[in-house]
Design an enzyme around this catalytic site. Structure first.
Site, mmCIF file in Angstrom:
data_model
loop_
_atom_site.group_PDB
_atom_site.id
_atom_site.type_symbol
_atom_site.label_atom_id
_atom_site.label_comp_id
_atom_site.label_asym_id
_atom_site.label_seq_id
_atom_site.Cartn_x
_atom_site.Cartn_y
_atom_site.Cartn_z
ATOM 1 N N SER A 165 0.833 -1.201 0.000
ATOM 2 C CA SER A 165 0.000 0.000 0.000
ATOM 3 C C SER A 165 0.874 1.261 0.000
ATOM 4 C CB SER A 165 -0.949 -0.038 1.194
ATOM 5 O OG SER A 165 -1.932 0.953 1.083
ATOM 6 N N ASP A 377 -7.759 -5.391 -6.574
ATOM 7 C CA ASP A 377 -7.654 -4.205 -5.719
ATOM 8 C C ASP A 377 -7.971 -2.947 -6.512
ATOM 9 O OD1 ASP A 377 -6.960 -2.419 -3.683
ATOM 10 O OD2 ASP A 377 -4.840 -2.457 -4.224
ATOM 11 N N HIS A 429 -6.046 -6.191 -2.111
ATOM 12 C CA HIS A 429 -4.990 -5.292 -1.648
ATOM 13 C C HIS A 429 -3.983 -5.999 -0.747
ATOM 14 C CE1 HIS A 429 -3.537 -1.198 -1.108
ATOM 15 N NE2 HIS A 429 -3.535 -1.328 0.218
#
Length: 452
Positions: A165, A377, A429
């Site tokens: 991330s 994601d 994710h």
């Protein structure tokens, strides 16, 4: 018997009576074949970063040492430990721990660092949590130096920086500081999962991702092409045309505030459909920044620190138990643990919109890099990261092809010398959480520099 001998060997090398060693954990009844420590590493004066370090289950003094960083900015790496690639996970009600058979410490020593200060159990003496990309890299680098002073026998191990991330920023900025620094760290490479590597590519690609995944129909798509495109070229990133901006806002609402799970398109939203203007803006602050989206702030909703559609209840319950805090050597004055820190998120300043220069410098030093993406994601989508990798203009050495796990297609990858771009099919994710077996195989292949 073999693991007893292993622990004796490591004990002799590292010193058995370390005050940071975790000798027992509430909710855990299983005997472990690795050692672990939890405590604090000193960064800048007055900055104390909490770490949790676990040794490899095979050969700790020879296996690679890997740093793991969750992103946010403002989210805790202990979520990575307890829900993703760590050796111990928490059951649904937060009462007990169980063994993760796909833990990354099966093949490596793994250091989980809660960064920056204010995240999780990390803190600063003055409780000033305004920070930026450069300061985070500096403090992480200083914390690593303190780690190696505590564990000097690991300075010879191959070292890798990994994260996901907003780790897309943390990882390369820290890696370059290590590569250019004087500290004796045996850096071999870095890996970024579903990372925010370029705001341009991430935003630009997301509109295409949404349309070709069936999230909005031909009417809006035709409007976008009319308002945002000219002479066969579209600008969805920073278009100054008012009508284009209005259409982009429609896309944003569909993807991020309609009830879809932005982190994993085909997974349900934990707790059901969630629409929250305040939380939507907070979680959205690193995406489509150009358009200055506005929403009505709701003070109750804005204090909800868990990202939308994600259930972090189990980790929150377990880590805030008094006996757990004591076992992890957390002082009583340190704040309660939260999955993501509102204070850090609100006071974080981004300095870099692209990691291009960092990647080019790191690759020029011969370091290996892995950019991987769960392909469902929408926070940091696979297409944007693929475009980012291609923009580095490295010579392709392996063309786009599939890789397999357990006689099934696990995803696709391509290689540019020391740089690999890889997708994990059907994962969102948090790849190690939602595709743990495939993630462990990918991780092993990267560390050993062997075919995927």
């Amino acid at each position: 018997m073999w693991w007893c001998l292993l622990l004796l060997c490591v004990s002799s090398a590292l010193g058995y009576f370390s005050p940071d060693e975790v000798l027992s954990l509430p909710g855990l009844s299983t005997k472990l074949n690795f050692r672990q420590w939890s405590g604090y590493l000193q960064a800048s004066p007055g900055v104390h970063l909490h770490y949790w370090f676990v040794t490899s289950q095979q050969n700790p003094l020879k296996d690679p040492l890997v740093l793991w960083l969750n992103g946010g900015p403002g989210c805790s790496s202990l979520d990575g430990f307890l829900a993703e690639n760590g050796p111990l996970h928490v059951n649904n009600d937060g009462s007990t721990l169980y063994i993760n058979k796909y833990s990354w410490n099966k093949v490596a020593n793994v250091l989980y660092l809660e960064s920056p200060a204010g995240v999780g159990f990390s803190y600063s003496d003055g409780q000033v949590y305004t920070t930026d990309d450069d300061e985070v890299a500096k403090n992480n680098y200083l914390a690593l130096q303190d780690f190696f002073s505590k564990f000097p026998n690991f300075t010879r191990n191959d070292f890798y920086v990994t994260g996901e991330s907003y780790g897309g920023v943390y990882v390369p900025t820290l890696s370059l500081k290590i590569a250019n620094g004087e500290a004796k760290i045996n850096l071999k490479g870095f890996a970024v999962g579903n990372g925010l590597s370029s705001t341009y590519f991430n935003d630009q690609s997301l509109v295409y991702f949404g349309y070709y995944h069936g999230l909005f129909g031909d009417t809006l798509w035709s409007t976008l092409n009319t308002r945002c495109c000219k002479d066969g070229s579209c600008n969805f990133f920073n278009n100054t045309d008012y009508n284009c901006q209005e259409s982009i806002k429609e896309v944003v609402i569909i993807i991020y505030d309609s009830g879809l799970n932005m982190y994993s398109l085909y997974m349900d939203c934990a707790g059901g459909i969630q629409r929250s203007d305040a939380r939507f803006l907070r979680d959205f602050k690193n995406l489509f920044q150009f358009y200055n989206l506005e929403a009505v702030e709701n003070t109750v909703e804005s204090r909800t620190l868990v990202p939308p559609c994600i259930n972090g209840t189990a980790q929150n319950i377990w880590l805030n138990r008094a006996d757990v805090r004591k076992a992890l050597h957390i002082p009583e004055f340190v704040q309660p643990w939260e999955l993501c820190s509102e204070v850090v998120s609100e006071n974080y300043h981004r300095l870099y919109s692209s990691m291009r220069d960092f990647y080019l410098q790191l690759l020029s030093k011969g370091l290996r890099a892995l950019v991987y993406n769960g392909d469902t994601d929408m926070a940091c989508n696979f297409l944007g990261n693929n475009w980012f990798v291609q923009s580095l203009n490295q010579k392709k050495t392996i063309d786009y092809q599939s890789w397999t796990y357990n006689k099934q297609i696990a995803g696709f990858y391509e290689q540019y010398g020391n740089l690999t771009y890889l997708t994990v099919k059907g994962a969102g994710h948090m790849v190690p959480q939602w595709a743990p077996a495939q993630a462990l195989q990918m991780f092993e292949s990267f560390l050993s520099n062997s075919p995927y």
